[in-house]
Design a protein around this motif. Sequence first.
Motif, PDB file in Angstrom:
ATOM      1  N   PHE A 217     -17.344  24.126  36.549  1.00 52.03           N
ATOM      2  CA  PHE A 217     -16.940  24.979  35.274  1.00 52.03           C
ATOM      3  C   PHE A 217     -15.805  24.361  34.580  1.00 52.03           C
ATOM      4  O   PHE A 217     -14.775  23.865  35.404  1.00 52.03           O
ATOM      5  CB  PHE A 217     -16.592  26.241  35.727  1.00 52.03           C
ATOM      6  N   THR A 218     -15.628  24.555  33.509  1.00 55.49           N
ATOM      7  CA  THR A 218     -14.479  23.930  32.663  1.00 55.49           C
ATOM      8  C   THR A 218     -14.210  25.010  31.569  1.00 55.49           C
ATOM      9  O   THR A 218     -14.939  25.946  31.449  1.00 55.49           O
ATOM     10  CB  THR A 218     -15.119  22.885  31.829  1.00 55.49           C
ATOM     11  N   GLY A 219     -12.926  25.016  30.916  1.00 53.83           N
ATOM     12  CA  GLY A 219     -12.586  25.995  30.168  1.00 53.83           C
ATOM     13  C   GLY A 219     -12.448  27.472  30.505  1.00 53.83           C
ATOM     14  O   GLY A 219     -12.992  28.429  29.614  1.00 53.83           O
ATOM     15  N   LEU A 220     -12.149  27.528  31.764  1.00 49.76           N
ATOM     16  CA  LEU A 220     -12.049  28.950  32.194  1.00 49.76           C
ATOM     17  C   LEU A 220     -10.995  29.778  31.746  1.00 49.76           C
ATOM     18  O   LEU A 220      -9.830  29.260  31.953  1.00 49.76           O
ATOM     19  CB  LEU A 220     -12.076  28.977  33.818  1.00 49.76           C
ATOM     20  N   GLU A 221     -11.163  30.987  31.156  1.00 50.07           N
ATOM     21  CA  GLU A 221     -10.095  31.503  30.621  1.00 50.07           C
ATOM     22  C   GLU A 221     -10.292  33.109  30.967  1.00 50.07           C
ATOM     23  O   GLU A 221     -11.542  33.567  30.756  1.00 50.07           O
ATOM     24  CB  GLU A 221     -10.116  31.516  28.874  1.00 50.07           C
ATOM     25  N   VAL A 222      -9.310  33.574  31.520  1.00 46.63           N
ATOM     26  CA  VAL A 222      -9.211  35.327  31.757  1.00 46.63           C
ATOM     27  C   VAL A 222      -8.405  35.964  31.181  1.00 46.63           C
ATOM     28  O   VAL A 222      -7.065  35.512  31.036  1.00 46.63           O
ATOM     29  CB  VAL A 222      -9.144  35.372  33.309  1.00 46.63           C
TER      30      VAL A 222
END
Length: 223
Positions: A217-222
Amino acid sequence: MKKIVPFALVVFVTTTSFILTKKVVKNLTQEEGILEKVANAHGFQNWGNVKEIKFTFNVDRDTSHFERTWIWKPRTNDITAITPGKTLTYNWADMDSVAYKTNGGFINDKFWLLAPFQLQWDADNVTHEHILVSEAPISKKPMQKLTIAYGSEGGYTPGDAYDFYFGEDYIIREWVFRKANQKEPSLITSFETYEETKGLKVATMHQTGDGSFKLYFTGLEVK
């Protein structure tokens, strides 16, 4: 990967009977809560604060690459699927045939990303067993083993089973996917390169022992 079909994982299904085997924890009081323990070790108790989560699902196999991006608003279940040249937004409460097919990919990718949380979300829809000591398939180290099995009806891929391997900290290190609860593994990968954000602890890399298959996974934003 341009032509591969990512592994379809489980969705919400109905449970069936379950038989405990030898080294299974037999004290039901002791075993009760194992799903919650593993989920909370990965930050499940903080999930209620999440308004939006965005991530890109990637698969590398040999020289091939596949990726797609998702934006999920769990409070409203609005989902946006982003692939090269195409963007689709839909809601779980109102899906046409195109959204339903697309949602199969989302269920798969979300399961990989948040597998520890699925233990709680699907707690009433799976059967499980907990073994205190078992050999992990990749590292060959002694670990705890938690097996969950879904029922044979309902969902996108009913009847599948998963073996999770973890230590005393309940952080998952390896797992086995067994299609249709067959005895032989369909896929074995690691859980590694954990990333913490907004109280969630997420494994962003999964790979086979020889490294020929990598799902990450890349670009993980929460938010």
